[in-house]
Motif scaffolding. Sequence first.
Motif, PDB file in Angstrom:
ATOM      1  N   UNK A  64      40.136  21.615  28.962  1.00  0.00           N
ATOM      2  CA  UNK A  64      41.090  21.325  30.033  1.00  0.00           C
ATOM      3  C   UNK A  64      41.719  22.613  30.562  1.00  0.00           C
ATOM      4  N   UNK A  65      42.010  23.539  29.634  1.00  0.00           N
ATOM      5  CA  UNK A  65      42.624  24.815  30.030  1.00  0.00           C
ATOM      6  C   UNK A  65      41.646  25.615  30.890  1.00  0.00           C
ATOM      7  N   UNK A  66      40.400  25.597  30.438  1.00  0.00           N
ATOM      8  CA  UNK A  66      39.363  26.337  31.158  1.00  0.00           C
ATOM      9  C   UNK A  66      39.225  25.815  32.592  1.00  0.00           C
ATOM     10  N   UNK A  67      39.211  24.504  32.716  1.00  0.00           N
ATOM     11  CA  UNK A  67      39.068  23.903  34.041  1.00  0.00           C
ATOM     12  C   UNK A  67      40.275  24.238  34.917  1.00  0.00           C
ATOM     13  N   UNK A  68      41.448  24.198  34.314  1.00  0.00           N
ATOM     14  CA  UNK A  68      42.672  24.502  35.047  1.00  0.00           C
ATOM     15  C   UNK A  68      42.666  25.976  35.502  1.00  0.00           C
ATOM     16  N   UNK A  69      42.283  26.851  34.585  1.00  0.00           N
ATOM     17  CA  UNK A  69      42.258  28.286  34.913  1.00  0.00           C
ATOM     18  C   UNK A  69      41.262  28.565  36.036  1.00  0.00           C
ATOM     19  N   UNK A  70      40.112  27.883  35.967  1.00  0.00           N
ATOM     20  CA  UNK A  70      39.123  28.035  37.030  1.00  0.00           C
ATOM     21  C   UNK A  70      39.722  27.609  38.368  1.00  0.00           C
ATOM     22  N   UNK A  71      40.451  26.468  38.345  1.00  0.00           N
ATOM     23  CA  UNK A  71      41.061  25.992  39.598  1.00  0.00           C
ATOM     24  C   UNK A  71      42.118  26.958  40.117  1.00  0.00           C
ATOM     25  N   UNK A  72      42.768  27.660  39.193  1.00  0.00           N
ATOM     26  CA  UNK A  72      43.778  28.642  39.598  1.00  0.00           C
ATOM     27  C   UNK A  72      43.143  29.949  40.087  1.00  0.00           C
ATOM     28  N   UNK A  73      41.809  30.006  40.026  1.00  0.00           N
ATOM     29  CA  UNK A  73      41.128  31.182  40.584  1.00  0.00           C
ATOM     30  C   UNK A  73      40.672  32.201  39.553  1.00  0.00           C
ATOM     31  N   UNK A  74      40.696  31.840  38.248  1.00  0.00           N
ATOM     32  CA  UNK A  74      40.240  32.805  37.238  1.00  0.00           C
ATOM     33  C   UNK A  74      38.719  32.888  37.250  1.00  0.00           C
ATOM     34  N   UNK A  75      38.216  34.087  37.313  1.00  0.00           N
ATOM     35  CA  UNK A  75      36.796  34.366  37.112  1.00  0.00           C
ATOM     36  C   UNK A  75      36.648  35.851  36.819  1.00  0.00           C
ATOM     37  N   UNK A  76      35.471  36.219  36.340  1.00  0.00           N
ATOM     38  CA  UNK A  76      35.231  37.608  35.931  1.00  0.00           C
ATOM     39  C   UNK A  76      36.370  38.137  35.061  1.00  0.00           C
ATOM     40  N   UNK A  77      36.726  37.361  34.026  1.00  0.00           N
ATOM     41  CA  UNK A  77      37.845  37.751  33.164  1.00  0.00           C
ATOM     42  C   UNK A  77      37.556  39.015  32.356  1.00  0.00           C
ATOM     43  N   UNK A  78      36.288  39.345  32.219  1.00  0.00           N
ATOM     44  CA  UNK A  78      35.949  40.571  31.502  1.00  0.00           C
ATOM     45  C   UNK A  78      36.172  41.815  32.351  1.00  0.00           C
ATOM     46  N   UNK A  79      36.518  41.614  33.612  1.00  0.00           N
ATOM     47  CA  UNK A  79      36.710  42.757  34.531  1.00  0.00           C
ATOM     48  C   UNK A  79      38.203  42.979  34.743  1.00  0.00           C
ATOM     49  N   UNK A  80      38.655  44.210  34.458  1.00  0.00           N
ATOM     50  CA  UNK A  80      40.076  44.518  34.600  1.00  0.00           C
ATOM     51  C   UNK A  80      40.616  44.170  35.976  1.00  0.00           C
ATOM     52  N   UNK A  81      39.793  44.420  37.008  1.00  0.00           N
ATOM     53  CA  UNK A  81      40.308  44.201  38.366  1.00  0.00           C
ATOM     54  C   UNK A  81      40.409  42.718  38.707  1.00  0.00           C
ATOM     55  N   UNK A  82      39.842  41.844  37.872  1.00  0.00           N
ATOM     56  CA  UNK A  82      39.890  40.411  38.157  1.00  0.00           C
ATOM     57  C   UNK A  82      40.741  39.634  37.160  1.00  0.00           C
ATOM     58  N   UNK A  83      40.947  40.194  35.957  1.00  0.00           N
ATOM     59  CA  UNK A  83      41.616  39.434  34.907  1.00  0.00           C
ATOM     60  C   UNK A  83      43.085  39.195  35.242  1.00  0.00           C
ATOM     61  N   UNK A  84      43.511  37.939  35.144  1.00  0.00           N
ATOM     62  CA  UNK A  84      44.898  37.603  35.456  1.00  0.00           C
ATOM     63  C   UNK A  84      45.493  36.799  34.299  1.00  0.00           C
ATOM     64  N   UNK A  85      46.152  37.493  33.382  1.00  0.00           N
ATOM     65  CA  UNK A  85      46.716  36.810  32.219  1.00  0.00           C
ATOM     66  C   UNK A  85      47.736  35.749  32.632  1.00  0.00           C
ATOM     67  N   UNK A  86      48.529  36.048  33.664  1.00  0.00           N
ATOM     68  CA  UNK A  86      49.568  35.091  34.070  1.00  0.00           C
ATOM     69  C   UNK A  86      48.970  33.752  34.501  1.00  0.00           C
ATOM     70  N   UNK A  87      47.812  33.805  35.183  1.00  0.00           N
ATOM     71  CA  UNK A  87      47.141  32.565  35.590  1.00  0.00           C
ATOM     72  C   UNK A  87      46.702  31.773  34.363  1.00  0.00           C
ATOM     73  N   UNK A  88      46.185  32.477  33.385  1.00  0.00           N
ATOM     74  CA  UNK A  88      45.736  31.819  32.158  1.00  0.00           C
ATOM     75  C   UNK A  88      46.920  31.177  31.434  1.00  0.00           C
ATOM     76  N   UNK A  89      48.022  31.916  31.348  1.00  0.00           N
ATOM     77  CA  UNK A  89      49.189  31.366  30.652  1.00  0.00           C
ATOM     78  C   UNK A  89      49.713  30.137  31.384  1.00  0.00           C
ATOM     79  N   UNK A  90      49.613  30.184  32.712  1.00  0.00           N
ATOM     80  CA  UNK A  90      50.020  29.027  33.519  1.00  0.00           C
ATOM     81  C   UNK A  90      49.132  27.822  33.181  1.00  0.00           C
ATOM     82  N   UNK A  91      47.840  28.079  33.047  1.00  0.00           N
ATOM     83  CA  UNK A  91      46.895  27.004  32.727  1.00  0.00           C
ATOM     84  C   UNK A  91      47.200  26.398  31.351  1.00  0.00           C
TER      85      UNK A  91
END
Lengths: 201, 614
Positions: B514-541
Amino acid sequence: MKFVSHLDMNRFMLRIIRKSSIPVWYTEGFNPHPYITFALPLSLGFESEYEIMDFRVTDDSFSLDEIKERLSSVCPEYIEIFKVAEPEKKTGKIAFAKYKIEFDTENSLFINKIEAFAKKESIIISKKTKKGKLKEMDIAPKIKEISFEHNKMFITLPAGGEDNINPTLLLDAFYEQTDNDYVCADITRLSILDGEMNEFK
Amino acid sequence: MDNKRLEQLFLSVQKPGRYSGGEINSVVKDKSKVDVRFAFCFPDTYEIGMSHLGMKILYSQFNAREDIWCERVFAPWIDFEKVMRENNIPLFALESRDPISEFDFIGFTLQYEMSYSNVLNMLDLAGLPLKSKDRKDLSPLVVAGGPCVCNPEPLADFVDIFFFGEGEEVDLELIDLYKEYKKKGASKKEFLIAAARIEGVYVPSLYHTDYNDDGTIKSFYPVENAPKTVKKRIISDLDSVHYPDRFVVPYIEIVHDRAVQEIFRGCIRGCRFCQAGYIYRPVREKSPEVINSQAKAICENTGYDEISISSLSTSDYTKLEPMLCDMLCWTEDKQISLALPSLRIDNFSEELLEKINHVRKSGLTFAPEAGTQRLRDVINKNVTEEEILRTCRTAFEGGYTAVKLYFMLGLPTETDEDLKGIADLGQKIVDEYYSMPNKPKGKAVSVSISVSTFVPKPFTPFEFEPQVCIEEIRRKQEYLKSCIKTRKINFSYHDSSTSFLEAVFAKGDRRLGAVLEEAFKLGCRFDGWDECFQLDKWLEAFKKCNIDPAFYANRERSYEEINPWEHMDCGVTKDFFVSENKKAKSAVTTPNCREKCAGCGATCYKKGVCFEKR
């Protein structure tokens, strides 16, 4: 091949030469590699029917035909080796290149418009200089030859180290300065020419 | 979308060569003449995916069969994803440019947890429902393999079938079963139930979990006669298993742009933090003759001027010297350079250095992993300070002036003294260089110290351990930085928040779907890339799903607790991990597989190092 940049093409041809097992001259630096150069780099997105690549074969016993055959046998079908020959002129003698621009439209009105634009007495474009500044320039007098045929435009422009005009500059100016919708176009380099308009060899 | 328009769009983004296909040795077949179309998806960029050996092996093996056409798919970079969404371009395979939703199989390789959001994004770009239960038809089936499958639970909602272990045999068994079921017009459910009976196949929808009040797992059980545990598959004979005689050679530069030759699978060492060291057991080697002829073929068919030897620990290969002799015979002649990564410090001999000296000289990299002997004993990294210094001296005498060292921070039982030990070791290496009477004049030594954050992983003796929390990791990083006094040492470290998320998903259960799906909806992708990783979005999820990530990452687990991955059987037993964990706590080391069998359980495969004469 049009998505392959000049540098990637260089690396690609190095591998082709390795696969062909033709003995070529290697650079003698820290990281030896076969020495090859393209006479005139091709822009990303262009196709070409006339590319020239220089390299030195270290074994005289190879005939030109044999080299051509060996290279052809390892090239994919979309790269054709037309000819292997001794260089006649230095690359500094390159003066012009001829391009074919094929528009993806059957609308003759559009072609007429672009023809009228290209044949204007003055076409001011802004071009980035090497220092990154924008510089205004008139490319109309630089067009050596231009002709049209159905949806195709044939244009000869200065090329090489002295002066180099990319045909996309003309297209960009056309869309910027008129209110025409963008039409896809395939750009193919047809030949590389010297100052006397002979094919560069 | 017609090809012309698509190609115009390629030119509007960075590196169109990522999407255009047509590389040398890529395989194009007539789709009307194959029975099964397989979209092999690597959930990261082209440059990373194209560097991956497993994909090359399976691509070549699948395509060797006339009835299968396997094509490559990579995660489009942010710029092209935008173009695709704006123009309604569904995710397509590179070879045919057909939408992958038309394929029989969509297969993901799961190499690291930080690529999970890309898996969801790619399914979405393909125009498919994310969840397995919402995809009603038999095809496309979403399957997944790779090391992360040892704990597949966070992806259980999305993936229809997981392959556990090495894929060469089990993948084809499943494809054959699929052909049979497709022919008789079976339903997806019927197929899944039948597939679960193949060894090494895990069908997550056939398993259920009950939880205790404290959130831990109460019970985990199969339905529809699925097996209680899923046993990892291995290839017993590496000499006869398929290996590609050619790689697809990219036009654009990729991360590892060279030929790669595998020499063995598994690792004898048993470093206690290292998942790969356990899940690929037992060690099985290829013979030097096979290695030599396979390597030669790849070089000839690709035109690569560099070949790299691949294994978890190159210097542990028993026939290394004869193998190198054979290979250097022709690589030198053809000006092909031979790279030997993954060398261990303790058996890095002068002869070996001599051999590498025949080829290109680059920097040397070692991984002591911890700064003090005590902590190296805890993690069972059986190298001593004397060995490290001796190796560096050998390397310096051989003309090297740069050494790179890898360490981990946040290891179990770690104290500030251990961190100071990292700085001290770096200093001693610098001193070693300047103590050489014949050191090169005018050349300074450079010691790079690179520190990563420890992530406790399933199927290691540290699977029970909590990860140190982010704030404490940051303090440790600052402390270590303050211990380094010389500019000859180059210190680098990485932000710890990705390691935190990695720990959550490595040890997570299926509630994380469920968290993964939520994070995806919040726009998380390429989490292994510093320029794309958004911890705040993940915590929100996490917050939205009412799930505490610390429950997974930062909680110590008892030996009795049922872990989410306990139904996966990699051959190495939980009892062994428990005993190793206890030994770690008292800093007692375990000898490697060749010195003495530690009784880990991998003998059940009846192959490899377990049956070598000691």
